[in-house]
Design an enzyme around this catalytic site. Structure first.
Site, short mmCIF file in Angstrom:
data_model
loop_
_atom_site.label_atom_id
_atom_site.label_comp_id
_atom_site.label_asym_id
_atom_site.label_seq_id
_atom_site.Cartn_x
_atom_site.Cartn_y
_atom_site.Cartn_z
N SER A 18 44.50 61.61 39.60
CA SER A 18 45.71 62.01 38.86
C SER A 18 45.96 61.07 37.68
O SER A 18 46.50 61.50 36.66
CB SER A 18 46.92 62.10 39.78
OG SER A 18 47.30 60.84 40.27
N ASN A 19 45.58 59.81 37.81
CA ASN A 19 45.71 58.90 36.66
C ASN A 19 44.73 59.28 35.54
O ASN A 19 45.07 59.21 34.37
CB ASN A 19 45.49 57.44 37.08
CG ASN A 19 46.76 56.82 37.65
OD1 ASN A 19 47.73 56.64 36.95
ND2 ASN A 19 46.74 56.55 38.95
N LEU A 37 37.85 51.42 44.39
CA LEU A 37 38.10 50.43 45.42
C LEU A 37 37.07 49.31 45.48
O LEU A 37 37.26 48.31 46.16
CB LEU A 37 38.19 51.11 46.80
CG LEU A 37 39.34 52.13 46.91
CD1 LEU A 37 39.40 52.73 48.30
CD2 LEU A 37 40.68 51.51 46.55
N LEU A 69 34.65 46.14 44.14
CA LEU A 69 34.73 45.04 43.17
C LEU A 69 33.80 45.37 42.01
O LEU A 69 32.79 46.04 42.18
CB LEU A 69 34.25 43.73 43.82
CG LEU A 69 35.25 42.94 44.64
CD1 LEU A 69 34.58 41.69 45.19
CD2 LEU A 69 36.48 42.57 43.84
N ASN A 129 42.65 47.58 35.40
CA ASN A 129 42.87 48.25 36.68
C ASN A 129 44.34 48.60 36.81
O ASN A 129 45.20 47.85 36.35
CB ASN A 129 42.47 47.30 37.81
CG ASN A 129 42.70 47.90 39.20
OD1 ASN A 129 42.31 49.04 39.47
ND2 ASN A 129 43.34 47.14 40.08
N HIS A 142 47.18 49.11 39.66
CA HIS A 142 47.45 48.79 41.06
C HIS A 142 48.83 49.34 41.41
O HIS A 142 49.77 49.16 40.61
CB HIS A 142 47.40 47.26 41.24
CG HIS A 142 47.60 46.82 42.65
ND1 HIS A 142 46.60 46.89 43.58
CD2 HIS A 142 48.70 46.34 43.29
CE1 HIS A 142 47.08 46.45 44.75
NE2 HIS A 142 48.35 46.12 44.59
N ASP A 176 42.40 42.17 42.23
CA ASP A 176 43.78 42.18 41.74
C ASP A 176 44.26 40.86 41.14
O ASP A 176 45.45 40.55 41.19
CB ASP A 176 44.76 42.58 42.86
CG ASP A 176 44.39 43.90 43.49
OD1 ASP A 176 43.90 44.78 42.76
OD2 ASP A 176 44.60 44.05 44.71
N GLU A 214 52.99 55.44 37.36
CA GLU A 214 51.63 55.08 36.94
C GLU A 214 51.16 55.98 35.82
O GLU A 214 50.56 55.54 34.84
CB GLU A 214 50.65 55.21 38.12
CG GLU A 214 50.87 54.20 39.21
CD GLU A 214 49.82 54.30 40.30
OE1 GLU A 214 48.64 54.52 39.99
OE2 GLU A 214 50.18 54.14 41.48
C1 GRF Z 1 46.75 54.97 42.36
O1 GRF Z 1 47.88 54.75 43.14
C2 GRF Z 1 46.27 53.66 41.75
O2 GRF Z 1 47.29 52.75 41.51
C3 GRF Z 1 45.40 53.13 42.85
O3 GRF Z 1 44.77 54.26 43.39
C4 GRF Z 1 45.56 55.41 43.17
C5 GRF Z 1 44.71 56.42 42.47
O4 GRF Z 1 45.33 57.66 42.39
N1 GRF Z 1 44.53 52.10 42.35
P1 GRF Z 1 44.66 58.81 41.55
O5 GRF Z 1 43.24 59.00 42.06
O6 GRF Z 1 44.68 58.43 40.11
O7 GRF Z 1 45.48 60.04 41.81
#
Ligand code: GRF
Length: 200
Positions: free
Chosen positions: A18-19, A92, A94, A109, A111, A152, A181
């Site tokens: 979704s991001n 997820l 490194l 990144n 978070h 992080d 986000e």
């Molecule tokens: C988000 O909450 C981001 O902060 C975290 O993983 C999630 C990814 O969500 N790192 P999406 O795949 O972008 O919907």
């Protein structure tokens, strides 16, 4: 990178994406003068790959089992697609030293919680939101930071506060944070990585 050109982004996303979608949309609206040029996932079934394909964006699955050296393969893809900035959005793993050296201060990144308090190994997804609720803090919110070789820990570029409500569950909190986000990530990329953020 040509300073007049729009930076070319690679989004590394192994979740729903979704991001990633928010970046594609911000570019389409004309808010983000940067192009998503490549999407990489380390899960073949990642929704992010499907979203990329739907928008005609090159998409690659780079799995640990399929590639002896996944970081080397990722670097090869980044070069092939002339990527300027690497965005981790739900990635997820490194990031290896080879990739970080090739993209100094150009890997970021997102978070889903405040750093450094709610970050580190094992602190991802619902674990972050559960820890925030358990800590009884009044506010949480997403953080965008530069990536280094630890989880992080790189310099923070931006953080937005999101209130924690007494009735919140990790799921309800995740939803509220995720909405922020989507509005934060493109702004950070525009402000930090686009030469002329006013467009033109
Ligand atoms: C988000 O909450 C981001 O902060 C975290 O993983 C999630 C990814 O969500 N790192 P999406 O795949 O972008 O919907």
């Amino acid at each position: 990178m040509d300073s007049r050109a729009q930076p070319r982004l690679a989004v590394l996303a192994s979740g729903g994406g979704s991001n990633l979608q928010a970046l594609i949309d911000a570019h389409a609206r004309g808010d983000l003068p940067a192009l998503v040029a490549l999407v990489i996932a380390n899960r073949a079934a990642a929704g992010a790959l499907e979203r990329a394909r739907r928008h005609g964006i090159p998409a690659a699955f780079v799995g640990r089992k399929q590639h002896a050296d996944p970081d080397a393969r990722i670097l090869e893809l980044l070069r092939e697609h002339r990527v300027d900035v690497v965005v981790l959005a739900g990635w997820l793993a490194l990031v290896g030293p080879q990739l970080l050296a090739a993209y100094p201060e150009r890997v970021l990144n997102i978070h889903p919680g405040p750093l450094p308090r709610f970050g580190g190994k094992g602190m991802y997804g619902q674990h972050v939101h559960a820890a925030v609720i358990a800590a009884g803090v009044a506010a949480t919110g997403p953080t965008v930071h530069l990536v280094d070789e630890r989880y992080d820990e790189g310099p923070i570029l931006a953080h937005v506060e999101v209130p924690v409500h007494p009735a919140d569950t990790p799921e309800s909190l995740a939803q509220r944070v995720l909405r922020e986000e989507h509005d934060l990530l493109w702004r950070v990329i525009r402000d930090h990585f686009c030469a002329n953020s006013s467009g033109g």
